[in-house]
Design a protein around this motif. Structure first.
Motif: not given
Length: 322
Positions: A154-162
């Motif tokens: 989930l953190l990986a997705q958060l960084l990818a969005w940001q």
């Protein structure tokens, strides 16, 4: 009167100096302890890894983030992000194979494993994504391939969005999802986590246990801040749900290869199916996404079927942005 004020001023100065000396001593002691933790992790993760592992660290706003690196010193890095409350040690089953082909970085989030604790009372989404961004930038090798298990996914997705420019590809290993928060499962997970932490706290002698893996496993749960961070991160998974929903609705994964691996075992069938559907939607929402169900694997897919994870990472790496 002036003499009284002068004496009081000197006392205040000595008091402040004493506090600073105590804090400096504590800081130095903690740094030594965490370097010893990093050494224990290195001994465990080096087993079977071509060329062994190399320690790395980064000063991030006065805190030191630590990791272990293996494989080629050049090329796009593969950054491994562990699940909630766990350390880089969880990647031991896949590190040897990945390091034979790629530059791999097994990273400890603030307060976990060998990294300094966060300055805030507990971990936050901003702090964790900010630290991850700082790490990728520090590696200075272009965008990274992020491999995240559970909360790490989930953190990986958060960084990818940001920060999409920092992401060359994603492999999400049974990733957590904000819409999958069944009360019974969350309560059971919290109880099991607390039992593990209590057992670790009551068994400091385990640090002298035989075997490098046993010593590393004890070292990553031997200190109060590690146990507190594990509990805080577990709570963050629930408290951050509204914010993660907002970010998912507003965000979009970059045009990079994305592979989502789902477990099939470890939960009642109805619950498992619901989680798998949510994970499949993550893959479907990516321009270059794929979804794989790993038969016979529980939530820790990388432990139950390491080959499934290494194959997915190497496949994504072949098609990732260079």
């Amino acid at each position: 009167m002036q003499d009284t004020q002068h004496n009081q001023s000197n006392q205040d100065i000595h008091y402040i100096q004493n506090i600073q000396n105590i804090q400096s001593t504590k800081s130095a002691r903690r740094a030594q302890v965490l370097r010893e933790t990093q050494a224990a992790l290195a001994a465990a993760l080096a087993e079977g890894v071509p060329g062994g592992v190399r320690p790395g660290e980064l000063d991030c706003d006065g805190r030191t983030l630590r990791w272990l690196e293996a494989g080629r010193p050049d090329g796009p890095p593969v950054v491994l992000l562990a699940g909630s409350g766990t350390s880089s040690l969880t990647w031991a089953p896949v590190l040897p194979e990945l390091a034979a082909h790629r530059r791999v970085v097994a990273y400890d989030r603030a307060g976990l494993g060998a990294s300094d604790p966060a300055r805030t009372p507990g971990p936050t989404l901003e702090a964790q994504t900010g630290d991850l961004a700082a790490l990728v930038e520090h590696l200075d090798a272009g965008p990274a391939l992020l491999v995240g298990h559970s909360w790490g996914g989930l953190l990986a997705q958060l960084l990818a969005w940001q920060r999409p420019e920092l992401v060359a590809g994603l492999v999400l290993v049974d990733p957590a999802h904000e819409e999958f928060q069944p009360p019974a499962a969350r309560a059971a997970e919290a109880v099991l986590l607390r039992l593990w932490l209590v057992r670790s706290a009551l068994a400091p002698a385990a640090l002298g246990a035989r075997g490098v893996h046993a010593r590393a496993a004890a070292a990553v749960a031997a200190h109060r801040h590690q146990r507190r961070t594990a509990l805080d991160e577990n709570r963050l998974m629930t408290s951050a749900v509204p914010e993660i929903r907002r970010r998912r609705s507003a965000g979009r994964l970059p045009d990079v290869p994305v592979t989502v691996l789902s477990a099939t075992d470890g939960l009642p069938r109805v619950m498992r199916r619901r989680w798998t559907i949510l994970q499949s939607r993550v893959a479907a929402g990516a321009t270059r996404g794929s979804h794989i169900e790993v038969r016979g694997a529980g939530h820790a897919v990388h432990a139950d079927d390491p080959r499934a994870v290494t194959s997915a990472v190497l496949e994504v790496a072949e098609h990732a942005v260079r």
